[in-house]
Enzyme design. Structure first.
Site, PDB file in Angstrom:
ATOM      1  N   ASN A  46       0.333  -5.244   1.293  1.00 41.39           N
ATOM      2  CA  ASN A  46       0.532  -3.800   1.471  1.00 41.39           C
ATOM      3  C   ASN A  46       1.601  -3.510   2.523  1.00 41.39           C
ATOM      4  OD1 ASN A  46      -1.430  -3.354  -0.398  1.00 41.39           O
ATOM      5  ND2 ASN A  46      -3.002  -2.670   1.049  1.00 41.39           N
TER       6      ASN A  46
ATOM      7  N   VAL B 200      -6.144   4.366   6.362  1.00 37.55           N
ATOM      8  CA  VAL B 200      -4.901   4.821   5.731  1.00 37.55           C
ATOM      9  C   VAL B 200      -3.918   3.660   5.652  1.00 37.55           C
ATOM     10  CG1 VAL B 200      -2.932   6.379   5.975  1.00 37.55           C
ATOM     11  CG2 VAL B 200      -5.241   7.168   6.529  1.00 37.55           C
ATOM     12  N   GLU B 201      -3.133   3.605   4.605  1.00 40.70           N
ATOM     13  CA  GLU B 201      -2.127   2.564   4.462  1.00 40.70           C
ATOM     14  C   GLU B 201      -0.884   3.138   3.805  1.00 40.70           C
ATOM     15  OE1 GLU B 201      -3.926  -0.478   2.090  1.00 40.70           O
ATOM     16  OE2 GLU B 201      -4.604   0.918   0.552  1.00 40.70           O
ATOM     17  N   GLY B 202       0.112   2.310   3.613  1.00 36.76           N
ATOM     18  CA  GLY B 202       1.342   2.754   2.980  1.00 36.76           C
ATOM     19  C   GLY B 202       2.183   3.689   3.829  1.00 36.76           C
TER      20      GLY B 202
ATOM     21  N   GLN C 242      -6.546  -1.543   8.834  1.00 39.36           N
ATOM     22  CA  GLN C 242      -7.087  -1.879   7.525  1.00 39.36           C
ATOM     23  C   GLN C 242      -7.823  -3.204   7.563  1.00 39.36           C
ATOM     24  OE1 GLN C 242      -8.051  -0.157   5.153  1.00 39.36           O
ATOM     25  NE2 GLN C 242      -6.252   0.196   3.857  1.00 39.36           N
TER      26      GLN C 242
END
Length: 782
Positions: free
Chosen positions: A33, A88-90, A186
C-alpha cells in the site's frame, strides 16, 4: 500526457521484528500500500480518474492523489475503514482534507459517510459529472473532454505547474512522512487482531457490512497518464441476519453477469392482461362445459378466478416491494424458510418443464382440425424450433413478441365474447335467438360426471362442478408471469402494481366473459367438443369453433382456429421464458448448478433456456399416445403444480405481512398494497391447499383416474404432491433450516439497490420525455 511509466519507489516501513508468517504478511500488505501511494503522489504526469460506478476502500483512498476526477451520476464513494477496524491509508488523511475540506473529510474518514457524485462535486472532490448510458460511452466522453480542455496547452508547462502545486502541498504536509505515518498506524491496527476478527465475522455472515465490497482494487494505466478506476456498481445495505436463517446467495442478486431490465411498462401491462391466456381457457373450457354444465362452468371459473386474483395481488405486493431476480421461490426463501423456497423453486421449475410441451401439443391439436394427413410430430418439431428461437433472441425481443401477441389475443378474446353474445341474440345465419336455451335440461344448468360409476345423481352433479375447478385452475396458472418478469422489468415499482390491477380486468372480463359466452352458444352435450383424454383427432380445439359451426357461419371457424394457434404458440413462448428464469433464479440462490447462471451480454440466461427447451420434446409422447391423452396428462400435472405454487405464494405473503408488523413497518409505506389483506391470503392459502391436498385430490381432483383406473392419469394427478414434500423435507434435513422468526426476516437486503435504480430510471425517463415532441409523448402514452 506523454510517454513513460510510473517508477515505484519502495518505502520500507521498518524491519520485521517477528519471524512469524503473520507479521511478515502484515508487513508486506502495508509495504505494498505504501508503494502504491508513493507511486501516485510522486508521479510527474497528470493523473485522471474516471468513476463509472461506486468506489470504496483503498481505491477510494487513492483518489485523493489524482489531479482530475470525473464521474457518472450513479457513482459514489465510501472508504469503509472505521467499519473494518483499520486505519486510513493511501494518503487520504491529508489528500481528502486538501480536496474537500476538514469538515467533509472528517465525515468521510471518521464517520464513514458515503458521498454521492453530486456531493463529491459540491465539495470539490471531483471535477465534473458526465451522464452516460454505458461504460464505453463514459470513457469516450471523458477522453473527448480532456482532449478539448488540453487542446493548445504545452505539455512541459502542464507538468511544471503540477510539480509546483505538489511541491507547495508537500511543504505543508510532507507526503513521505504522511505515507509512513499511515503505514505504521495500519500495521498497528492489523497487529491488534481486530481487523482480522471483523473480516472473520463478515466471512461467517455474522455481520454484514453496510457497504458490501466487490471489486475494490482498480486498474491503472500510468504509461499514458490516465488512471481509470473500475468499481462494482452494486453495493448493498445489509442488516444483521441470523447465520442459520440465510446463506449469502439467498439474499443478494448477482453483481455482474445478471439479467437486464429490458421489459418496458407497455410490455408489462400487455403481458399482464394477455400473456397467460392460452389453452386452459380456449381449449380445456370445453372439457369443463361437458362435465360441469354451463352454470358449473361459470361458477368454477368465477371461484378459482377470485383465488387467482387474491394470490396474484399478494404476489404483486411482495414483488413491488422487492422486485428481485430470483423468481417466486426467492420470496418463500426470504420470508418463510429456505427449504420452502427450495421446494417451491423446483416444483415451479418442473411445472414449466412440462408446460411448454403441453402448449406445443395443443398447437398440434389445433393443426389437426385442418388436416390429419400430416403427422402431428411434424407440427410439434416446427413449433419447438420457433419457440426456442424466440426465447434465444433476448428479453427485449421476447417483450416485443409477447406485447404484440398479447395484443392480438386481447382483441381476439374481445371479438369472441362479442361474437358469442351476437350469436346468442340471433345475429347468426339461422336467425336463431338462443338465449339461455343451453342452460336448460338436458344441457344444463349443471352437468353430471361419472354418473354411471357413482350411481348417484346429486354426487355426479357435484363431481362435475368440482372437476371444473381443476380445469379452471389449469386455465389460470401462468398468471404469475407478471411477478416472474419483475427482475427484468424497468421501473418495477410502478409497472408491477399496474400489471396486477390489470389482472382483475383479465379475470373478470376475459375469463368469466369468455366462459359465459361459451355457455350461451354451445350445448354441453355436443359431440364436437374437444374433451381431454377422449376426443378423436380433428375435433374442434375450442368450444368457440363448435358454437360458430352449429349456427352455420362459414370460414370464420378457420380464422378462429388460426387465432387459437397463436394463443398456443404465445403461451409456449411465455412458458419457456418462465421456466428458464426459474432455473436461473434457483442457480443464483445456489439451489441448482451454477452453470445455469451464465448469461450473455444481452442478459439472456442462454444455458437455462436451452436446458428448459430440451424438455419441450416431451410433447413427442403424442406419437405413442393420442394428443388428447397427452393433453390430459398436461392438465393434471400443471393443475397440481399450480395449486402448490399458489398455496406457497399465499403463505409467503402471510409471513411477509407478519414480518412487516413485527419490525414496525407499516403496509401504508409499501409501493403497492394488495386489496383484501390480510384476509385475502389467509383465504387463498387454505382454499388452494384444499383443492390440492392429498385427501381432496383422492376424493375429487384425481378421482376420475379410478373410473376406470388409468396409470398414466393416476401418476400425473398425484406425483407433484410427494415430490413437493421430498424437496421440502430433504432440504430441511440436509441444511437444518427452520422457519425464520418474523422479527428476523430480512426486509432490507437488496432493497436499497432497487430504490437507487428506480430513482435513476425515473430521472432518465423525465429527461427522455423532456426531449420528446408533444405527438411523440402522446404516441408513447398510447
Amino acid at each position: 500526457m506523454g510517454d513513460g511509466s510510473a517508477h515505484v519507489k519502495r518505502a520500507r516501513v521498518g524491519p520485521v521484528h517477528s519471524g512469524s508468517m503473520r507479521d511478515h504478511l502484515i508487513h508486506e500488505v502495508v509495504a505494498t500500500n505504501t508503494d502504491c501511494t508513493h507511486a501516485l503522489y510522486s508521479h510527474s504526469k497528470i493523473l485522471v480518474a474516471a468513476l463509472n460506478g461506486p468506489v470504496m476502500g483503498i481505491a477510494a483512498a487513492f483518489l485523493g492523489n489524482f489531479d482530475f476526477i470525473y464521474a457518472v451520476p450513479e457513482a459514489w464513494l465510501n472508504v469503509g475503514f472505521p467499519f473494518l477496524g483499520i486505519a486510513v491509508e493511501g494518503g487520504a488523511s491529508v489528500s481528502f482534507v486538501n480536496r474537500m475540506g476538514i469538515a467533509k473529510a472528517n465525515e468521510v474518514l471518521i464517520l464513514n459517510k458515503k458521498l454521492s457524485a453530486s456531493e463529491m462535486l459540491e465539495c470539490g472532490f471531483i471535477n465534473k459529472i458526465i451522464p452516460s448510458k454505458s461504460t464505453e460511452e463514459f470513457h469516450s466522453a471523458v477522453h473527448q473532454h480532456l482532449v478539448k480542455e488540453l487542446d493548445g496547452l504545452v505539455p512541459d508547462s502542464i507538468r511544471a505547474i503540477k510539480s509546483l502545486i505538489k511541491t507547495g502541498l508537500n511543504e505543508k504536509n510532507n507526503f513521505d512522512a504522511v505515507n509512513l505515518r499511515e503505514s505504521y498506524a495500519q500495521a498497528e491496527r492489523f497487529s491488534s487482531g481486530i481487523p482480522a476478527e471483523r473480516f472473520k465475522q463478515i466471512a461467517k455472515k455474522e455481520i454484514r457490512h453496510k457497504l458490501r465490497s466487490s471489486a475494490l482494487f482498480s486498474s491503472y494505466d500510468l504509461s499514458n497518464g490516465n488512471v481509470i478506476i473500475m468499481s462494482s456498481s452494486h453495493l448493498s445495505t445489509i442488516e444483521h441476519v441470523e447465520e442459520k436463517s440465510y446463506h449469502a446467495e439467498d439474499l443478494q442478486d448477482p453483481l455482474e453477469g445478471t439479467l437486464h431490465r429490458g421489459l418496458k411498462a407497455r410490455h408489462m401491462s400487455m403481458i399482464a392482461i394477455g400473456g397467460a391466456v392460452g389453452t386452459g381457457l380456449i381449449m380445456s373450457s370445453g372439457t369443463a362445459l361437458v362435465r360441469g354444465g354451463p352454470l358449473g362452468l361459470c361458477l368454477g371459473f368465477l371461484f378459482v378466478g377470485l383465488i387467482c386474483f387474491l394470490t396474484l395481488a399478494a404476489l404483486g405486493e411482495m414483488a413491488a416491494y422487492l422486485p428481485h431476480k430470483r423468481g417466486l421461490a426467492g420470496y418463500a426463501t426470504r420470508f418463510a424458510d429456505p427449504a420452502l423456497g427450495f421446494a417451491l423453486g423446483w416444483i415451479y421449475l418442473f411445472k414449466y418443464l412440462v408446460a411448454p410441451a403441453s402448449q406445443i401439443n395443443s398447437a398440434g391439436i389445433v393443426m389437426q382440425y385442418w388436416t390429419v394427413s400430416v403427422p402431428i410430430e411434424v407440427w410439434t418439431a416446427s413449433y419447438i424450433i420457433l419457440v426456442v428461437i424466440m426465447n434465444l433472441l433476448g428479453v427485449r425481443v421476447f417483450g416485443e413478441v409477447e406485447f404484440w401477441m398479447s395484443g392480438l389475443k386481447i382483441i381476439s378474446l374481445m371479438g369472441l365474447i362479442f361474437l358469442g353474445i351476437v350469436i346468442d341474440l340471433g345475429g347468426n345465419p339461422k336467425h336463431d335467438r338462443i338465449g339461455f336455451r343451453y342452460w336448460q335440461h338436458p344441457n344444463g344448468p349443471m352437468g353430471s360426471y361419472l354418473a354411471s360409476e357413482v350411481h348417484n345423481e346429486s354426487l355426479s352433479i357435484f363431481l362435475g362442478f368440482w372437476s371444473t375447478l381443476t380445469t379452471a385452475l389449469f386455465a389460470y396458472i401462468g398468471s404469475e408471469l407478471v411477478a416472474v418478469t419483475a427482475g427484468e422489468a424497468q421501473n418495477p415499482r410502478e409497472t408491477i402494481p399496474r400489471a396486477v390491477k390489470a389482472t382483475f380486468l383479465r379475470i373478470f372480463v376475459f375469463y368469466i366473459g369468455s366462459v359465459f359466452a361459451i355457455s350461451l352458444i354451445v350445448p354441453s352435450t355436443s359431440k364436437e367438443l374437444f374433451v381431454a383424454n377422449s376426443s378423436h383427432a380433428g375435433a374442434a380445439a375450442s368450444p368457440f369453433i363448435v358454437g360458430i359451426s352449429l349456427v352455420g357461419i362459414k370460414v370464420l371457424n378457420h380464422i378462429l382456429n388460426a387465432m387459437i394457434l397463436l394463443f398456443t404458440i404465445s403461451s409456449a413462448n411465455s412458458d419457456l421464458y418462465i421456466g428458464s428464469r426459474t432455473l436461473y433464479g434457483l442457480a443464483v440462490e445456489g439451489k441448482a448448478p451454477s452453470i445455469f447462471t451464465k448469461v450473455d451480454k444481452r442478459g439472456l440466461p442462454w444455458v437455462a433456456v436451452l436446458v428448459v427447451a430440451i424438455f419441450t420434446t416431451l410433447t413427442f409422447l403424442n406419437v405413442k399416445s393420442s394428443s388428447a391423452t397427452v393433453f390430459a396428462y398436461g392438465v393434471n400435472l400443471l393443475s397440481a403444480f399450480g395449486a402448490i405454487t399458489w398455496m406457497t405464494i399465499a403463505y409467503s405473503h402471510i409471513r411477509f405481512m407478519q414480518a412487516l408488523k413485527a419490525q414496525g413497518i407499516s403496509r401504508n409505506s409499501l409501493p403497492y398494497r394488495a386489496p383484501c389483506q390480510p384476509f385475502g391470503s389467509c383465504f387463498a392459502h387454505p382454499v388452494s391447499q384444499h383443492i390440492n391436498s392429498k385427501l381432496m385430490r383422492y376424493l375429487f381432483a384425481g378421482f376420475d383416474t379410478f373410473f376406470p383406473f388409468a396409470s398414466g392419469l393416476f401418476i400425473t394427478s398425484y406425483l407433484p404432491i410427494p415430490l413437493f414434500f421430498v424437496f421440502w423435507i430433504g432440504y430441511k434435513i440436509r441444511f437444518r433450516t427452520r422457519l425464520i422468526p418474523a422479527s428476523k426476516v430480512d426486509l432490507i437486503t437488496g432493497k436499497k439497490e432497487i430504490d437507487e435504480e428506480e430513482e435513476r430510471f425515473v430521472l432518465l425517463e423525465k429527461a427522455r420525455r423532456a426531449k420528446m415532441s408533444r405527438w411523440r409523448r402522446l404516441a408513447d402514452i398510447l
